[in-house]
Design a protein around this motif. Structure first.
Motif, PDB file in Angstrom:
ATOM      1  N   THR A  35       0.834  -1.308  -0.020  1.00 52.80           N
ATOM      2  CA  THR A  35       0.042   0.008   0.073  1.00 52.80           C
ATOM      3  C   THR A  35       0.900   1.466  -0.001  1.00 52.80           C
ATOM      4  OG1 THR A  35      -0.105  -0.071   2.477  1.00 52.80           O
ATOM      5  CG2 THR A  35      -2.005  -1.377   1.136  1.00 52.80           C
ATOM      6  N   THR A  36       1.840   1.381   0.927  1.00 53.95           N
ATOM      7  CA  THR A  36       2.767   2.480   0.986  1.00 53.95           C
ATOM      8  C   THR A  36       4.125   1.949   1.291  1.00 53.95           C
ATOM      9  OG1 THR A  36       2.540   2.989   3.369  1.00 53.95           O
ATOM     10  CG2 THR A  36       1.151   4.103   1.676  1.00 53.95           C
ATOM     11  N   CYS A  48       8.656   2.945   1.906  1.00 51.35           N
ATOM     12  CA  CYS A  48       9.795   4.003   2.139  1.00 51.35           C
ATOM     13  C   CYS A  48      11.143   3.351   1.784  1.00 51.35           C
ATOM     14  CB  CYS A  48       9.887   4.540   3.557  1.00 51.35           C
ATOM     15  SG  CYS A  48      10.417   3.483   4.860  1.00 51.35           S
ATOM     16  N   MET A  65       3.374   1.045  -5.174  1.00 52.80           N
ATOM     17  CA  MET A  65       1.817   0.963  -4.638  1.00 52.80           C
ATOM     18  C   MET A  65       1.259   0.041  -5.441  1.00 52.80           C
ATOM     19  SD  MET A  65       1.175   4.835  -3.299  1.00 52.80           S
ATOM     20  CE  MET A  65      -0.260   4.315  -2.646  1.00 52.80           C
ATOM     21  N   TYR A  85      -5.879   0.448  -7.561  1.00 54.75           N
ATOM     22  CA  TYR A  85      -5.823   1.338  -6.332  1.00 54.75           C
ATOM     23  C   TYR A  85      -7.261   1.040  -5.413  1.00 54.75           C
ATOM     24  CZ  TYR A  85      -5.839   5.617  -3.998  1.00 54.75           C
ATOM     25  OH  TYR A  85      -5.628   6.575  -2.859  1.00 54.75           O
ATOM     26  N   LYS A 104      -7.231   1.240  -1.447  1.00 51.94           N
ATOM     27  CA  LYS A 104      -7.056   2.936  -0.891  1.00 51.94           C
ATOM     28  C   LYS A 104      -7.383   2.910   0.399  1.00 51.94           C
ATOM     29  CE  LYS A 104     -11.584   4.016  -3.090  1.00 51.94           C
ATOM     30  NZ  LYS A 104     -12.249   4.962  -4.039  1.00 51.94           N
ATOM     31  N   LEU A 119      -4.816   2.703   3.336  1.00 47.12           N
ATOM     32  CA  LEU A 119      -3.425   3.605   3.279  1.00 47.12           C
ATOM     33  C   LEU A 119      -3.160   4.132   4.501  1.00 47.12           C
ATOM     34  CD1 LEU A 119      -3.793   5.127  -0.349  1.00 47.12           C
ATOM     35  CD2 LEU A 119      -2.358   3.435   0.364  1.00 47.12           C
TER      36      LEU A 119
END
Length: 311
Positions: free
Chosen positions: A230-231, A233, A276, A304, A308, A311
């Motif tokens: 989903t997300t 880093c 994503m 998505y 969504k 998130l």
């Protein structure tokens, strides 16, 4: 009930302003500095701003290395990193010439030898580097009190400009009923969540209660093993004792059937190709007890709209 020792440890690095720099450099030179406030009080340890008025403070003064115990607590079992290895007292000491107290250790043979109002003096460390540990501890002192704080310019040769303070927390972690069942299931390559009886959401890892409704969760639901990024880093700083080359990716992954994303490392793909919606599957650790990381499953990216809300 599962239980395991856990250690959180990191070095805390900070720069020093002129007041703290003078204080720590002074300790290295057998000098204790305080700062005088606008209403005439002397604060030891010194601070950069008046705690009452918030005025900037810079009027440094020197106080005596002797003082009076204002309160204390006995420490019968010293722990790693504490000032003394034998039992000692934690004391607040108001140094002669100061209006506030300094926290440190008092070397005493036992609690019967410590009392509020007793006189003490600094025992300096044999080797000093410009840190609070330059005061090895306090020790009993038979001399009288008194003495006024005297002005000090705060200027020393080779002043200390920064410090590194190690932070460490040792504790035993007990995951509780819900997470114990979750961890035991992982050893069988199965991932369980728990469904809220009210909102019907499935939480992974399970918490034993729904964070939204506040009710207990009991119904176990098998989820995954595949999921959707989903997300994420990109991590560029190598962690101590972690044998993973940087850069690498840490991501929130919504396992199929779950209503809460968990976090895990993404492998098997260049870091700059993680995105994503990427569909992933677990790669288990060498001992097979938990997913070491997730890798692309080879499926088309998820739409998505399917993730969504996570998130």
């Amino acid at each position: 009930m599962l239980q395991a020792p856990l250690v959180v440890e990191f070095p805390f690095t900070r720069s020093l302003g002129p007041v703290q720099s003078a204080f720590l450099t002074g300790l290295r030179e057998h000098t204790v500095l305080g700062v005088r406030t606008t209403d005439g009080r002397v604060l030891v340890p010194p601070v950069e701003y008046d705690p009452v008025t918030a005025d900037e403070l810079a009027d440094l003064v020197e106080v005596a290395p002797t003082g009076t115990v204002t309160t204390w607590a006995w420490n019968p079992a010293p722990r790693r990193g504490q000032p003394l290895r034998t039992p000692f007292a934690w004391v607040l000491v108001r140094l002669d010439g100061a209006d506030t107290a300094l926290l440190h250790a008092l070397d005493a043979p036992g609690p019967d030898a410590v009392r509020t109002g007793m006189r003490v003096r600094i025992r300096w460390a044999a080797e000093r580097e410009g840190a609070i540990t330059d005061i090895a501890c306090f020790e009993p002192y038979d001399g009288a009190g008194g003495g006024e704080a005297v002005p000090h310019g705060g200027t020393f040769t080779d002043p200390v400009s920064g410090i590194v303070a190690p932070a460490r927390l040792d504790y035993s972690y007990a995951p509780g009923r819900a997470q114990s069942r979750y961890l035991r299931a992982l050893a069988d390559h199965t991932t369980y969540g728990e469904r809220c009886p009210s909102c019907r959401k499935v939480y992974v890892p399970p918490r034993g209660a729904c964070p939204t409704c506040g009710v207990a969760t009991e119904e176990q639901v098998e989820v995954g093993p595949r999921g959707t990024v989903t997300t994420f880093c990109i991590v560029n700083i190598k962690a101590r004792n972690l044998d993973i080359e940087v850069p690498y990716v840490y991501a929130h992954i919504a396992l199929d059937g779950a209503d809460l994303a968990l976090h895990a490392r993404i492998g098997g793909i260049p870091y700059d190709e993680v995105r994503m919606g990427l569909r992933v599957e677990p790669v288990w650790s060498e001992d097979g007890r938990y997913p070491d990381h997730y890798r692309p499953s080879g499926e088309p990216d998820a739409d998505y709209d399917t993730y969504k809300e996570l998130l």
